[in-house]
Motif scaffolding. Structure first.
Motif, PDB file in Angstrom:
ATOM      1  N   MET A   1     -46.354 -12.839 -26.852  1.00  0.00           N
ATOM      2  CA  MET A   1     -45.275 -13.821 -26.752  1.00  0.00           C
ATOM      3  C   MET A   1     -44.040 -13.343 -27.503  1.00  0.00           C
ATOM      4  O   MET A   1     -44.139 -12.714 -28.548  1.00  0.00           O
ATOM      5  CB  MET A   1     -45.746 -15.148 -27.329  1.00  0.00           C
ATOM      6  N   ILE A   2     -42.872 -13.658 -26.952  1.00  0.00           N
ATOM      7  CA  ILE A   2     -41.600 -13.312 -27.578  1.00  0.00           C
ATOM      8  C   ILE A   2     -40.912 -14.598 -28.045  1.00  0.00           C
ATOM      9  O   ILE A   2     -40.816 -15.569 -27.291  1.00  0.00           O
ATOM     10  CB  ILE A   2     -40.666 -12.575 -26.589  1.00  0.00           C
ATOM     11  N   LEU A   3     -40.433 -14.591 -29.278  1.00  0.00           N
ATOM     12  CA  LEU A   3     -39.715 -15.725 -29.860  1.00  0.00           C
ATOM     13  C   LEU A   3     -38.261 -15.297 -30.037  1.00  0.00           C
ATOM     14  O   LEU A   3     -37.985 -14.285 -30.685  1.00  0.00           O
ATOM     15  CB  LEU A   3     -40.360 -16.072 -31.202  1.00  0.00           C
ATOM     16  N   ILE A   4     -37.335 -16.021 -29.408  1.00  0.00           N
ATOM     17  CA  ILE A   4     -35.921 -15.622 -29.410  1.00  0.00           C
ATOM     18  C   ILE A   4     -35.035 -16.733 -29.940  1.00  0.00           C
ATOM     19  O   ILE A   4     -35.101 -17.872 -29.471  1.00  0.00           O
ATOM     20  CB  ILE A   4     -35.464 -15.237 -27.984  1.00  0.00           C
ATOM     21  N   LYS A   5     -34.187 -16.387 -30.911  1.00  0.00           N
ATOM     22  CA  LYS A   5     -33.218 -17.348 -31.456  1.00  0.00           C
ATOM     23  C   LYS A   5     -31.813 -16.945 -31.028  1.00  0.00           C
ATOM     24  O   LYS A   5     -31.360 -15.840 -31.319  1.00  0.00           O
ATOM     25  CB  LYS A   5     -33.311 -17.364 -32.993  1.00  0.00           C
ATOM     26  N   LEU A   6     -31.135 -17.829 -30.318  1.00  0.00           N
ATOM     27  CA  LEU A   6     -29.740 -17.617 -29.925  1.00  0.00           C
ATOM     28  C   LEU A   6     -28.862 -18.261 -30.993  1.00  0.00           C
ATOM     29  O   LEU A   6     -28.801 -19.482 -31.109  1.00  0.00           O
ATOM     30  CB  LEU A   6     -29.463 -18.228 -28.547  1.00  0.00           C
ATOM     31  N   GLY A   7     -28.200 -17.424 -31.778  1.00  0.00           N
ATOM     32  CA  GLY A   7     -27.391 -17.942 -32.877  1.00  0.00           C
ATOM     33  C   GLY A   7     -26.198 -18.745 -32.402  1.00  0.00           C
ATOM     34  O   GLY A   7     -25.636 -18.473 -31.337  1.00  0.00           O
ATOM     35  N   GLY A   8     -25.814 -19.738 -33.198  1.00  0.00           N
ATOM     36  CA  GLY A   8     -24.669 -20.583 -32.851  1.00  0.00           C
ATOM     37  C   GLY A   8     -23.384 -19.796 -32.675  1.00  0.00           C
ATOM     38  O   GLY A   8     -22.518 -20.161 -31.876  1.00  0.00           O
ATOM     39  N   SER A   9     -23.272 -18.668 -33.401  1.00  0.00           N
ATOM     40  CA  SER A   9     -22.044 -17.877 -33.336  1.00  0.00           C
ATOM     41  C   SER A   9     -21.939 -17.051 -32.057  1.00  0.00           C
ATOM     42  O   SER A   9     -20.845 -16.604 -31.697  1.00  0.00           O
ATOM     43  CB  SER A   9     -21.951 -16.946 -34.551  1.00  0.00           C
ATOM     44  N   ILE A  10     -23.049 -16.849 -31.351  1.00  0.00           N
ATOM     45  CA  ILE A  10     -23.004 -16.097 -30.095  1.00  0.00           C
ATOM     46  C   ILE A  10     -22.879 -17.031 -28.884  1.00  0.00           C
ATOM     47  O   ILE A  10     -22.274 -16.687 -27.877  1.00  0.00           O
ATOM     48  CB  ILE A  10     -24.223 -15.143 -29.930  1.00  0.00           C
ATOM     49  N   ILE A  11     -23.410 -18.244 -28.991  1.00  0.00           N
ATOM     50  CA  ILE A  11     -23.370 -19.160 -27.840  1.00  0.00           C
ATOM     51  C   ILE A  11     -22.176 -20.120 -27.878  1.00  0.00           C
ATOM     52  O   ILE A  11     -21.913 -20.828 -26.910  1.00  0.00           O
ATOM     53  CB  ILE A  11     -24.685 -19.969 -27.707  1.00  0.00           C
ATOM     54  N   THR A  12     -21.451 -20.132 -29.023  1.00  0.00           N
ATOM     55  CA  THR A  12     -20.240 -20.969 -29.113  1.00  0.00           C
ATOM     56  C   THR A  12     -19.138 -20.192 -29.831  1.00  0.00           C
ATOM     57  O   THR A  12     -19.393 -19.180 -30.479  1.00  0.00           O
ATOM     58  CB  THR A  12     -20.483 -22.277 -29.916  1.00  0.00           C
ATOM     59  N   ASN A  13     -17.903 -20.690 -29.702  1.00  0.00           N
ATOM     60  CA  ASN A  13     -16.793 -20.180 -30.514  1.00  0.00           C
ATOM     61  C   ASN A  13     -16.775 -20.994 -31.797  1.00  0.00           C
ATOM     62  O   ASN A  13     -16.345 -22.149 -31.788  1.00  0.00           O
ATOM     63  CB  ASN A  13     -15.459 -20.350 -29.779  1.00  0.00           C
ATOM     64  N   LYS A  14     -17.274 -20.425 -32.879  1.00  0.00           N
ATOM     65  CA  LYS A  14     -17.419 -21.199 -34.119  1.00  0.00           C
ATOM     66  C   LYS A  14     -16.077 -21.670 -34.683  1.00  0.00           C
ATOM     67  O   LYS A  14     -16.025 -22.657 -35.393  1.00  0.00           O
ATOM     68  CB  LYS A  14     -18.180 -20.383 -35.173  1.00  0.00           C
ATOM     69  N   GLU A  15     -14.999 -20.949 -34.357  1.00  0.00           N
ATOM     70  CA  GLU A  15     -13.682 -21.318 -34.892  1.00  0.00           C
ATOM     71  C   GLU A  15     -13.083 -22.523 -34.161  1.00  0.00           C
ATOM     72  O   GLU A  15     -12.198 -23.178 -34.666  1.00  0.00           O
ATOM     73  CB  GLU A  15     -12.698 -20.149 -34.784  1.00  0.00           C
ATOM     74  N   LYS A  16     -13.587 -22.790 -32.946  1.00  0.00           N
ATOM     75  CA  LYS A  16     -12.997 -23.862 -32.126  1.00  0.00           C
ATOM     76  C   LYS A  16     -14.071 -24.920 -31.859  1.00  0.00           C
ATOM     77  O   LYS A  16     -15.079 -24.646 -31.205  1.00  0.00           O
ATOM     78  CB  LYS A  16     -12.488 -23.278 -30.810  1.00  0.00           C
ATOM     79  N   PRO A  17     -13.886 -26.145 -32.381  1.00  0.00           N
ATOM     80  CA  PRO A  17     -14.906 -27.193 -32.220  1.00  0.00           C
ATOM     81  C   PRO A  17     -15.293 -27.436 -30.771  1.00  0.00           C
ATOM     82  O   PRO A  17     -14.440 -27.439 -29.871  1.00  0.00           O
ATOM     83  CB  PRO A  17     -14.236 -28.443 -32.813  1.00  0.00           C
ATOM     84  N   LEU A  18     -16.604 -27.595 -30.540  1.00  0.00           N
ATOM     85  CA  LEU A  18     -17.170 -27.995 -29.248  1.00  0.00           C
ATOM     86  C   LEU A  18     -16.771 -27.053 -28.104  1.00  0.00           C
ATOM     87  O   LEU A  18     -16.401 -27.494 -27.024  1.00  0.00           O
ATOM     88  CB  LEU A  18     -16.771 -29.441 -28.919  1.00  0.00           C
ATOM     89  N   SER A  19     -16.840 -25.744 -28.376  1.00  0.00           N
ATOM     90  CA  SER A  19     -16.467 -24.770 -27.339  1.00  0.00           C
ATOM     91  C   SER A  19     -17.608 -23.786 -27.097  1.00  0.00           C
ATOM     92  O   SER A  19     -17.815 -22.868 -27.880  1.00  0.00           O
ATOM     93  CB  SER A  19     -15.184 -24.033 -27.737  1.00  0.00           C
ATOM     94  N   LEU A  41     -37.495 -20.054 -26.616  1.00  0.00           N
ATOM     95  CA  LEU A  41     -36.116 -19.948 -27.080  1.00  0.00           C
ATOM     96  C   LEU A  41     -35.812 -21.029 -28.103  1.00  0.00           C
ATOM     97  O   LEU A  41     -36.274 -22.168 -27.981  1.00  0.00           O
ATOM     98  CB  LEU A  41     -35.129 -20.092 -25.918  1.00  0.00           C
ATOM     99  N   VAL A  42     -35.022 -20.649 -29.102  1.00  0.00           N
ATOM    100  CA  VAL A  42     -34.489 -21.603 -30.088  1.00  0.00           C
ATOM    101  C   VAL A  42     -32.997 -21.305 -30.149  1.00  0.00           C
ATOM    102  O   VAL A  42     -32.589 -20.143 -30.061  1.00  0.00           O
ATOM    103  CB  VAL A  42     -35.123 -21.369 -31.480  1.00  0.00           C
ATOM    104  N   HIS A  43     -32.163 -22.338 -30.270  1.00  0.00           N
ATOM    105  CA  HIS A  43     -30.733 -22.050 -30.437  1.00  0.00           C
ATOM    106  C   HIS A  43     -30.134 -22.851 -31.577  1.00  0.00           C
ATOM    107  O   HIS A  43     -30.640 -23.892 -31.976  1.00  0.00           O
ATOM    108  CB  HIS A  43     -29.955 -22.257 -29.121  1.00  0.00           C
ATOM    109  N   GLY A  44     -29.056 -22.292 -32.104  1.00  0.00           N
ATOM    110  CA  GLY A  44     -28.353 -22.937 -33.205  1.00  0.00           C
ATOM    111  C   GLY A  44     -27.314 -23.928 -32.715  1.00  0.00           C
ATOM    112  O   GLY A  44     -27.216 -24.205 -31.524  1.00  0.00           O
ATOM    113  N   GLY A  45     -26.510 -24.442 -33.658  1.00  0.00           N
ATOM    114  CA  GLY A  45     -25.544 -25.496 -33.338  1.00  0.00           C
ATOM    115  C   GLY A  45     -24.127 -25.003 -33.156  1.00  0.00           C
ATOM    116  O   GLY A  45     -23.335 -25.621 -32.446  1.00  0.00           O
ATOM    117  N   GLY A  46     -23.790 -23.891 -33.815  1.00  0.00           N
ATOM    118  CA  GLY A  46     -22.449 -23.334 -33.670  1.00  0.00           C
ATOM    119  C   GLY A  46     -21.351 -24.364 -33.842  1.00  0.00           C
ATOM    120  O   GLY A  46     -21.384 -25.188 -34.763  1.00  0.00           O
TER     121      GLY A  46
END
Length: 246
Positions: A1-19, A41-46
Motif C-alpha cells: 500500500m502507498i500512503l500519499i500526502k498532498l501538502g496544502g502548499s502544492i494544492i493551493t496558493n498559500k499566499e492567496k486565500p481560498l485559491s 490520499l491525505v491532503h492539507g488545508g493550504g
C-alpha cells in the motif's frame, strides 16, 4: 500500500486565500491514475483550512477555540476536498471521501476503523482524508493536521511507502543555496532551524516523517510541481529527500 500526502502548499496558493491550484491537482491526479496498487490520499488545508485556522487562532492543542472558527475551518476543508475529489473523478480514479471523524475519537485513533480504510483501498477505491478542525470534548476542539494523519495511518497500516508531496524538491540543509538533503539521517538538519506555521509547516512534516521512518517504514519528500516524481518514487527511481526506515 502507498500512503500519499498532498501538502496544502502544492494544492493551493498559500499566499492567496481560498485559491486552489486546479491545474497542479489535475496533473497530480493523472500521475496517481498510473499507480497500480492500493493507495490512500491525505491532503492539507493550504489557503483554505490553514488560512482560517490562523485567522481564528486555532492550533493543534485542544482548547476552547471560537465555535464560529471551527465551523468555518470545517466548511472550507469540505470545499477544498470537493475540488480534489472532482478532479480525481475527472481523471477516472475512484475517490472515497473519508473525513477524519470517521476514524478519530477526540484525538485518539480508532484502530478498527483505520484497518477498514485498508480494506477500502484494497477494493480499488481511493480513500481521501484531510486535516481538519475536530471536536475534542469538554467544549474543546483542535486542529488535526494532515501530516499527523499520515503517521497515525502509517503506524496501524504499515504502508510500503509514505510520500509527502511538497511545492519544493525536498528538505534543504541550506535555504539560501537550496542545498537538498537527499537522505535524512537526523544530523544534517536541526528540526529547530526549520520554519514553522500554525499546523507545523515543514517542521511538522519532518517530525512526522521521522516518526514514520522510526517504525521501519520508508518516507519520501517529492516535488508535486514535477508530479512524475510521485510515480517514479513508487518505481524506485527517486528524486527528493528520503527518510529511510530504521
Amino acid at each position: 500500500m502507498i500512503l500519499i500526502k498532498l501538502g496544502g502548499s502544492i494544492i493551493t496558493n498559500k499566499e492567496k486565500p481560498l485559491s486552489p491550484r486546479i491545474s497542479t491537482i489535475d496533473k497530480i491526479s493523472k500521475q496517481l491514475k498510473k499507480i497500480h496498487e492500493p493507495m490512500i490520499l491525505v491532503h492539507g488545508g493550504g489557503s483554505f483550512g490553514h488560512y482560517w485556522s490562523v485567522k481564528y487562532d486555532m492550533h493543534t492543542k485542544p482548547d476552547r477555540y471560537s465555535l464560529h472558527g471551527v465551523s468555518i475551518v470545517k466548511n472550507s476543508m469540505i470545499q477544498l476536498d470537493k475540488i480534489i475529489l472532482d478532479l480525481l473523478i475527472k481523471n477516472k480514479l475512484n475517490p472515497y471521501c473519508l473525513p477524519p471523524t470517521d476514524f478519530m475519537d477526540g484525538n485518539r485513533p480508532i484502530t478498527k476503523k483505520i484497518k477498514e480504510i485498508s480494506k477500502i483501498a484494497q477494493s480499488g477505491l481511493v480513500p481521501v482524508s484531510y486535516g481538519d478542525a475536530l471536536w475534542y470534548g469538554a467544549k474543546k476542539s483542535y486542529i488535526l493536521s494532515g501530516d499527523k494523519i499520515m503517521s497515525i495511518l502509517a503506524k496501524i497500516l504499515r504502508p510500503r511507502l509514505s510520500i509527502f508531496v511538497l511545492n519544493v524538491d525536498g528538505l534543504y540543509s541550506d535555504f539560501k543555496t537550496k542545498r537538498l538533503v537527499h537522505e535524512m539521517d537526523g544530523d544534517q538538519v536541526s528540526i529547530e532551524d526549520i520554519p514553522m506555521d500554525v499546523t507545523g509547516g515543514m517542521k511538522r512534516k519532518v517530525e512526522e516523517a521521522t516518526r514514520i521512518s522510526k517504525m521501519g517504514l520508508d518516507v519520501f519528500f517529492v516535488n508535486g510541481n514535477k508530479p512524475e516524481r510521485i510515480t517514479n518514487a513508487i518505481k524506485g527511481k527517486f528524486e527528493g529527500t528520503m527518510f529511510r526506515g530504521a
